[in-house]
Design an enzyme around this catalytic site. Structure first.
Site, mmCIF file in Angstrom:
data_model
loop_
_atom_site.group_PDB
_atom_site.id
_atom_site.type_symbol
_atom_site.label_atom_id
_atom_site.label_comp_id
_atom_site.label_asym_id
_atom_site.label_seq_id
_atom_site.Cartn_x
_atom_site.Cartn_y
_atom_site.Cartn_z
ATOM 1 N N ARG B 296 0.818 -1.213 0.000
ATOM 2 C CA ARG B 296 0.000 0.000 0.000
ATOM 3 C C ARG B 296 0.851 1.262 0.000
ATOM 4 O O ARG B 296 0.517 2.250 -0.664
ATOM 5 C CB ARG B 296 -0.953 -0.003 1.203
ATOM 6 C CG ARG B 296 -2.104 -0.933 0.971
ATOM 7 C CD ARG B 296 -3.044 -1.079 2.150
ATOM 8 N NE ARG B 296 -4.145 -1.957 1.726
ATOM 9 C CZ ARG B 296 -5.173 -2.315 2.491
ATOM 10 N NH1 ARG B 296 -5.249 -1.882 3.735
ATOM 11 N NH2 ARG B 296 -6.119 -3.099 2.013
ATOM 12 N N TYR B 440 -6.121 -0.835 -6.925
ATOM 13 C CA TYR B 440 -5.563 -2.095 -6.387
ATOM 14 C C TYR B 440 -4.953 -1.967 -4.999
ATOM 15 O O TYR B 440 -4.864 -0.886 -4.468
ATOM 16 C CB TYR B 440 -4.657 -2.799 -7.384
ATOM 17 C CG TYR B 440 -3.399 -2.160 -7.913
ATOM 18 C CD1 TYR B 440 -2.811 -1.041 -7.344
ATOM 19 C CD2 TYR B 440 -2.773 -2.732 -9.032
ATOM 20 C CE1 TYR B 440 -1.644 -0.521 -7.861
ATOM 21 C CE2 TYR B 440 -1.604 -2.202 -9.555
ATOM 22 C CZ TYR B 440 -1.042 -1.093 -8.962
ATOM 23 O OH TYR B 440 0.110 -0.582 -9.466
ATOM 24 N N GLU B 441 -4.647 -3.102 -4.421
ATOM 25 C CA GLU B 441 -4.214 -3.189 -3.002
ATOM 26 C C GLU B 441 -5.263 -2.581 -2.077
ATOM 27 O O GLU B 441 -4.932 -1.973 -1.065
ATOM 28 C CB GLU B 441 -2.860 -2.493 -2.792
ATOM 29 C CG GLU B 441 -1.727 -2.976 -3.660
ATOM 30 C CD GLU B 441 -1.496 -4.475 -3.618
ATOM 31 O OE1 GLU B 441 -1.987 -5.149 -2.699
ATOM 32 O OE2 GLU B 441 -0.833 -5.004 -4.530
ATOM 33 N N GLY B 442 -6.526 -2.836 -2.392
ATOM 34 C CA GLY B 442 -7.621 -2.245 -1.632
ATOM 35 C C GLY B 442 -8.015 -0.925 -2.259
ATOM 36 O O GLY B 442 -7.212 0.007 -2.274
ATOM 37 N N GLN B 447 -9.419 1.812 1.788
ATOM 38 C CA GLN B 447 -8.419 2.536 2.582
ATOM 39 C C GLN B 447 -9.115 3.464 3.588
ATOM 40 O O GLN B 447 -8.718 3.563 4.749
ATOM 41 C CB GLN B 447 -7.511 3.387 1.680
ATOM 42 C CG GLN B 447 -6.798 2.639 0.579
ATOM 43 C CD GLN B 447 -5.908 1.529 1.086
ATOM 44 O OE1 GLN B 447 -5.230 1.681 2.091
ATOM 45 N NE2 GLN B 447 -5.929 0.399 0.410
#
Lengths: 601, 601
Positions: B296, B440-442, B447
């Site tokens: 992240r 991406y990555e959440g 977040q």
């Protein structure tokens, strides 16, 4: 699978209930627009765009246009056939004068159809869209003979049109144009030069292409005062006015673009091509502005259109996709997860989409009505008032509409998570297509300066004062409706920020014009927020009165009320921070020398 | 022509002057980071990324990756050779432990290099980037044998790594995972299932690919508590620990994406592939979060990186392109037009770019220092304090950084006018590449909920209280410096809005958790505005003190001061409107039933 459903119900709400178009039936400009005709146009237009144009949207994006060695261009599979259907249904004739074979419907109706067409397939819609702009210029500035020769075939779709302004070294600054027009003995001109970014410049969908070209005669002044406008047909007309000899204008190449792949964006080379002067020499800029203003409203609608189609698909996805649980406890305990609809942040994006598209649609159609009234209202006073409003608001519709349209399309893509980034799902295309609308027909920075540098001060600020009054009146009316006090107060406050920003410009821009330039973009956004807020007040008042009357379609009107309140809660708040940014002026913005922007290794 | 110049000077300013990295030299975690070593790494890194990786950026976008019938994947021309150079220079070993062959430099230095690499070629940078995430998970949760077997070859670049989380029906909601892991007699597991969106999943750049895969053992609980983490090498290691037999994991297809075409985004099919448990069964989620948190921060830096490279090119274009005249009269009367630099609206976009990239770079590197200190500070108390801050701010770096990075990249494209939309000019790619980082990555919505739903309340709000204090201290210090009072007041006011929003959550979210969800995204943005504002205060204080001391590089420090003030004028204002939006709660957002979102024809 991606889908598009033309928002006919909502458009009828705007036209019938907000604008009350039938009220104007006694005016000749609105004589053809009976309620049943308008409804039929919208319904048929909805079907045509959803069923014929939308299925070609992805095809157009994937295939793009192909230029062949001989300079000819092939459009994506199916475009030609779809254009044939467009022609046969007479969609190009909607708003054109009856004198030249048009249906002479008001622009309100034409604009609604433009939205549907652009949502379904923006790249396709640009072929007739540019034709409209070219027709507008010929109607305004062409000779009677030119009108009779070109307009009927252009509105029928037999021929299409283009607008040739930009050259490699000049876009916004048209005074720098180098394309030459040399008078010939027969009264025509020989046009030589290179034009770029010519949308629909060359293609296989029509029998002729009528290029409207800005160029300079040999002894013209070296500024925008030396620009003339010419008609340059792809095929010069023969004695029977049919396409004859191939003119010396060729597509040199097609640009590879971020989006709108289905439209051929051409470099056009003019090599002594035969052209015909439109209007007077050196008066081309005025004619160009006619094309431009028509085109700018259409571009604003493109912002709306991509937001709308992206919104519809995001709504579907949010209803289908199950992921996680509601913060308040499982909504569907029998399913392994809840739909995306339960998540507030997804709702935020969807409600933003709903509040913008419905509110901005109302604003655009209200603007189109002003345009119709500017020509067709009963008195000179009313015509002037309508013209003031639409002149003021054209850059707002274009600039604010396309900025927000892009934001909304981006957020609708966000609803899809990772799938939004994959081309197959279609959301990327809406974002990529929406992006151009912030740029062409004058970047949004140019729109902001048109608004603040030209429109605000015209006639002693008459137009903006009138706009304040329109909004104030609407706020006052809404305050009298139980339940709308908060929303009315929010819009009134935003209008207050707009007034304060206007005052600040008056007090500061004379001494330092950069203070105006530094705040122009934000000012344009405040005005957009206020204008759409006014439309939400109108919508809410009508919805409340329909609900009070206990008629049908209760869910529709209830949703209008909730969405109006959401708009007040979430959109109007930005007006204050934008005004505060404006009031910081231009000092820190303009202080650094250009070298200070270079990144040092 | 597009270009990229690694911002080495500015990075040194942050590391040497703001963070004063040398001050930490007595701590073993910082022992290798002497000022000259750090300078050498940045300079060499700047050269490598600008000269080797950036020229491949357009190539990667145009060619993309190619999957062949046997499931193998070819990367774009030149990627393999560039990766060979990456390996040889040891770029993969920067921050890895010396025990496994790493250089054990602090993350501050690694992050700076990640920015350069991602600016130069985001798609390329993802190959080592994902490897870093996989290494982090093995280092944290793997056995000593796994560490010794895999880490040295992964950091050297002989092997690369991937993260396999997402499946077709589940992304955010990992409890829904269906991939199965069945224990085998030899202690390994047979992994079967389909993973999607696997970045760098298959390619031709390394001798082996080490997949880290989330899966469920047969009797695991049906929730996130039943997830285990496995190592699944593309080639199972032979007795000498060299790549041996081909494992039953294949790339089924490559996704066509909006951007990052140079990275192979794969559907990975596991068909009884041999996998090795990392850590304990059912404890995979914790290991996944280690990968995630590292990733992240890296994704936040991607937001910065695309803003930076787009900014640099927009600056060049604004200096080259002549169009129109300054509002205050011709700046270059001997030229036919002035450069774009004279136009306030262009300046606005460029100053936004400068203020964001420099301020956010400082914030990221300050965050990286907290990460280093969370492991390497002298006392438990200091380690905890640093860990509190970086845990709190990780979603802000990712979410705010990528939202703003995309906005800035879009505006830098806008500076180019029509040319920005043409692929050849390169600006479209920066926007398209930047877009993925919000997803991406959440997603950034995830977040925001990580920040507001988890981090805020942890340990009784200890972390956020500490953050308020850090900002207040900085404001107090800056107020004592002549000329910084206004800026300090602006940041203090924004911090006040953040405190007020926090208080509002405390008072409302217990009764209605949707009120938290409805405001989370805006809250994340306020915190980003405040954090970057704090970094501008630090930068301005140092700049003022350098100028007072009368040392060299006057232009650099003067530009810092002006840009800091611009940040105060134009960025901090949004905090107030965001707070007001939060305080409108979730009622209008959540009220409508899903049917009300459907567009009626």
């Amino acid at each position: 699978m991606p889908r598009y459903n033309a928002p006919v119900r909502d458009t009828k709400f705007v036209i019938d209930e907000i604008l009350e178009l039938e009220k104007f039936g006694n005016l000749s400009a609105f004589a053809n627009a009976s309620s049943d005709i308008v409804a039929a146009v919208l319904e048929e237009g909805g079907k045509f765009t959803s069923e014929v144009l939308f299925p070609l949207n992805r095809v157009g994006d994937e295939q793009g246009c192909t230029r062949h060695e001989d300079g000819s261009v092939t459009t994506p599979e199916g475009f030609k056939e779809a254009f044939q259907q467009f022609r046969e249904a007479g969609w190009g004739t909607l708003t054109a004068p009856e004198e030249f074979g048009g249906q002479e419907l008001p622009h309100v109706v034409g604009f609604a159809m433009e939205e549907f067409m652009s949502s379904a397939n923006q790249a396709f819609g640009m072929y007739p869209g540019l034709t409209n702009g070219a027709v507008a210029a010929i109607l305004a500035k062409g000779s009677q003979e030119q009108k009779e020769t070109f307009v009927p075939k252009m509105i029928s779709g037999e021929w299409t049109g283009t607008m040739n302004l930009t050259e490699p070294h000049c876009g916004t600054d048209l005074g720098l144009i180098r394309t030459k027009a040399v008078p010939q003995n027969d009264g025509s001109y020989a046009i030589t030069g290179t034009k770029i970014f010519i949308s629909s410049g060359e293609h296989d969908m029509s029998e002729n292409i009528i290029h409207l070209v800005l160029a300079k005669t040999p002894d013209a002044p070296d500024s925008t005062k030396g620009i003339s406008l010419f008609i340059v047909p792809k095929f010069v007309l023969d004695d029977d006015q049919n396409p004859g000899e191939r003119n010396a204008v060729m597509c040199g190449s097609i640009e590879e673009k971020m989006g709108i792949h289905g439209n051929s964006t051409c470099v056009m080379n003019y090599d002594g091509a035969t052209g015909y002067l439109v209007g007077e020499e050196n008066k081309g800029l005025a004619a160009m502005f006619i094309m431009m203003n028509a085109a700018r409203l259409g571009v604003g609608i493109q912002g709306l259109s991509q937001a709308e189609v992206a919104y519809q698909n995001a709504v579907d996805y949010a209803g289908d996709r199950r992921q996680g649980r509601a913060l308040t406890g499982p909504a569907d305990p029998n399913e392994p997860a809840d739909t995306l609809f339960v998540h507030p942040d997804v709702r935020r994006m969807l409600m933003d989409g709903k509040a913008f598209t419905e509110g901005f649609r109302a604003f655009c159609l209200w603007g189109a009505l002003q345009q119709d009234l500017s020509h067709g209202a009963a008195s000179e006073e009313e015509r002037q008032a309508a013209d003031d409003l639409i002149s003021l608001l054209t850059p707002v519709i274009k600039g604010y509409g396309t900025d927000k349209g892009y934001d909304i399309a981006t957020n609708m893509q966000q609803v899809y998570g990772g799938h939004g980034y994959i081309e197959e799902w279609g959301m990327s295309q809406y974002v990529r297509d929406a992006r151009i609308a912030q740029i062409y027909e004058g970047t949004n920075g140019v729109q902001a300066m048109d608004l603040c540098g030209r429109k605000l001060a015209q006639n002693g600020g008459r137009a903006v004062q009138a706009f304040f009054q329109v909004v104030d009146d609407e706020c006052a009316a809404a305050k009298d409706v139980a339940g709308l006090e908060t929303l009315a107060g929010q819009v009134e406050k935003a209008n207050g920020e707009l007034k304060a920003a206007t005052m600040w410009f008056m007090q500061n821009a004379m001494a330092n014009p950069n203070d105006l330039g530094a705040g122009a973009h934000h000012y344009m956004h405040i005005m957009g927020i206020v204008a759409v807020g006014m439309m939400w007040l109108k919508s809410a008042r009508i919805a409340q009165s329909e609900l009070d009357a206990g008629g049908g379609d209760k869910a529709f009107y209830e949703a209008k009320l909730v969405t109006a309140r959401y708009y007040g809660d979430r959109f109007t708040q930005d007006a204050g921070s934008l005004r505060r940014k404006i009031e910081t002026g231009s000092d820190t913005m303009m202080e650094l020398p250009p070298e200070a922007f270079q990144t040092a290794a």
